[in-house]
Scaffold this active site. Structure first.
Site: not given
Length: 417
Positions: A128, A417
Site C-alpha cells: 500500500y 476492519f
C-alpha cells in the site's frame, strides 16, 4: 488469457454479491462456498457504489470495498475517512493492475465525497505504500504469566470502590456505544463504531454459523458509572497431573480511566484456572505491564504496524489536529497519485493551526505516505530522515516537525476492519 482492458472494473450490484463474496473467500484462502446466512448478514453492509469488483468473462476476480468512517485526529477531532477493506485479487489474475484501478477509483471518489483521509489495515506490508498510505499506528499483544504476575487472588475486587459485573450481549449493545464514544474522543487513531458493529460483535447479527459468544464484563466506578468493558474467551487445557492450565484470550478491552483498565486486567488475571492471559491488540505503550506487581510477567509476543492512513486533503488534515508547541514548517509533499501533492505552509501552536498552499522554499520534502505516517503523531521525522524517506532542506526542520507533531501517548486503533 484476458488482457487488462478486457477486465471490467466497476461497482457491484446487490445481485452480484454471491459471486463477489466467493471471490473474497478465494482471495483470503477460505472455502469459496457462500452460505445464505452469511450472505444475508453481508447484505446489511452493502452500500451501492462502494463495493467494487473486477469481472473477467462475467466472473468476479478481484474485490474492493469502502465504507464511511470517522477517525480521531490528535486532539480529539473526528475527521471523515474512507475505510478500505475486502481487498483481494484472485491468484489467476495477479499483476494485471486490478488493485491499482480499484484504488484509483476509490481515492478519487473519496476526495469528491469530502473525506480527509483513507484508512486500511494491511495484511501484507509492501502493497500500500505505492498508493500513498503509510503505517500510522502500531499494535502490540502481551502474554501474561499469571502466577508470576504476583497478584493476590484474595484481593481481586477493585480497591477503589468500583465493581466488576458480568453482562450479556444485550447489555453490551446498550452500554458499549457511549463508553466507546468517550474512549475515541481521547485517543488519536481510534475509529467510530456504528450500530451494525455492535450487533455483529455481540452475535445479534452473525456472519458465521460457528460464531461463539464470549464472556463480557464491565467495570463500574464507585458512583456506578460504566468506565470499562472487556470481551474475553477461555480454552479448556489440563496438565498431566489433572491441573487446569487455561488461557484467557481478550477479544477487546477498553477503559476510559486507568482505574478501569487496572480493575479489568486484575479481574482477568484472577480468574480461577487461568494461568495465562493474552491481551489481544493493544497500544504499544499500554499500561498493562505496570498494573502488575511484576511487570516482567507480561511480555510482548506480537508487535506490528496496524492502521495505515492516506492523507487526501492536506489542509483539512493538518488543521484538524492539535500540536505540541509553536512553529512554522513548509512541507513539500510528493504524491504521484495527486491529491496530497504540493507545497504547504503549516503554522501551528497550542491554540490551533493554519495550513495553506505556498510557493515558499520547502523545509522538508517527503512523500504522501510519510506525511500520513507523521500525521497521527507516532512516527518521527528525524527517524524518517535517517532512513532517507524525508529530506531536510533546512537544518533542524525534522526536529521541529517532531516537536510539533509527536504525541505524549501513542495513537491506537482498537479495531480491525
Amino acid at each position: 488469457m484476458s488482457s487488462r482492458t478486457d477486465i471490467d472494473v466497476r461497482p457491484v450490484t446487490e445481485d452480484e454479491l454471491p459471486d463477489w463474496e466467493r471471490a473474497v473467500n478465494t482471495g483470503f484462502l477460505r472455502s469459496p462456498a457462500v452460505g445464505e446466512e452469511y450472505l444475508a448478514a453481508r447484505r446489511h453492509r452493502f452500500v451501492p457504489g462502494r463495493v467494487q469488483g473486477a469481472f473477467d468473462g462475467g466472473r468476479c476476480v478481484a474485490t474492493f470495498r469502502s465504507f464511511a468512517q470517522e477517525l480521531t485526529a490528535v486532539g480529539g477531532a473526528f475527521v471523515p475517512a474512507a475505510a478500505i477493506s475486502h481487498v483481494t485479487v484472485t491468484p489467476t489474475h495477479r499483476r494485471r493492475g486490478l488493485l491499482t484501478r480499484m484504488m484509483a477509483r476509490e481515492l478519487t471518489a473519496a476526495r469528491e465525497r469530502g473525506d480527509v483521509v483513507a484508512t486500511l489495515i494491511a495484511a501484507e506490508y509492501p502493497i500500500y505504500g505505492r498508493y500513498g498510505f503509510g503505517p500510522a499506528t502500531t499494535t502490540a499483544e502481551w502474554t501474561v504469566d499469571v502466577p508470576r504476575a504476583g497478584l493476590d487472588p484474595r484481593r481481586a475486587a477493585p480497591a477503589d470502590g468500583g465493581r466488576i459485573d458480568l453482562v450479556d450481549g444485550a447489555d453490551v449493545r446498550r452500554l458499549g456505544p457511549a463508553l466507546h464514544e468517550r474512549l475515541r474522543r481521547d485517543r488519536a487513531g481510534a475509529v467510530g463504531r456504528d450500530a451494525l458493529w455492535w450487533r455483529t460483535h455481540t452475535g445479534e447479527l452473525r456472519f458465521e454459523a460457528s460464531w461463539t459468544e464470549p464472556f463480557h464484563a464491565v467495570y463500574r466506578s464507585a458512583d456506578g458509572e460504566v468506565e470499562g468493558m472487556v470481551a474475553y474467551r477461555a480454552d479448556d487445557t489440563w496438565g498431566d497431573a489433572k491441573q487446569p492450565l487455561n488461557t484467557v484470550s481478550v477479544d477487546r478491552l477498553i477503559g476510559v480511566t486507568p482505574a478501569a483498565e487496572r480493575a479489568l486486567w486484575h479481574f482477568l488475571c484472577s480468574i480461577d484456572w487461568a494461568v495465562t492471559v493474552r491481551s489481544g491488540p493493544r497500544a504499544p505503550d499500554d499500561l498493562l505491564p505496570h498494573f502488575l506487581p511484576d511487570p516482567r510477567a507480561a511480555r510482548i509476543t506480537t508487535q506490528a504496524d496496524w492502521l495505515w492512513v492516506r492523507v487526501l486533503d492536506v489542509v483539512r488534515a493538518l488543521e484538524a489536529r492539535t500540536y505540541g508547541g509553536r512553529g512554522r514548517l513548509v512541507l513539500e509533499v510528493v504524491d504521484a497519485a495527486g491529491p496530497a501533492g504540493g507545497r504547504w505552509r503549516l503554522e501551528a501552536s497550542a491554540e490551533g493551526a493554519s495550513c495553506r498552499a505556498t510557493a515558499e522554499g520547502a523545509d522538508l520534502v517527503l512523500g504522501a505516505g510519510e506525511l500520513s505516517r507523521l500525521w497521527l503523531g507516532d512516527e518521527s521525522a528525524v527517524r524518517l530522515a535517517a532512513l532517507g524517506l524525508v529530506r531536510e532542506e533546512r537544518a533542524g526542520a525534522a526536529r521541529l516537525a517532531d516537536a510539533l507533531l509527536r504525541t505524549s501517548r501513542r495513537p491506537w486503533c482498537p479495531d480491525m476492519f
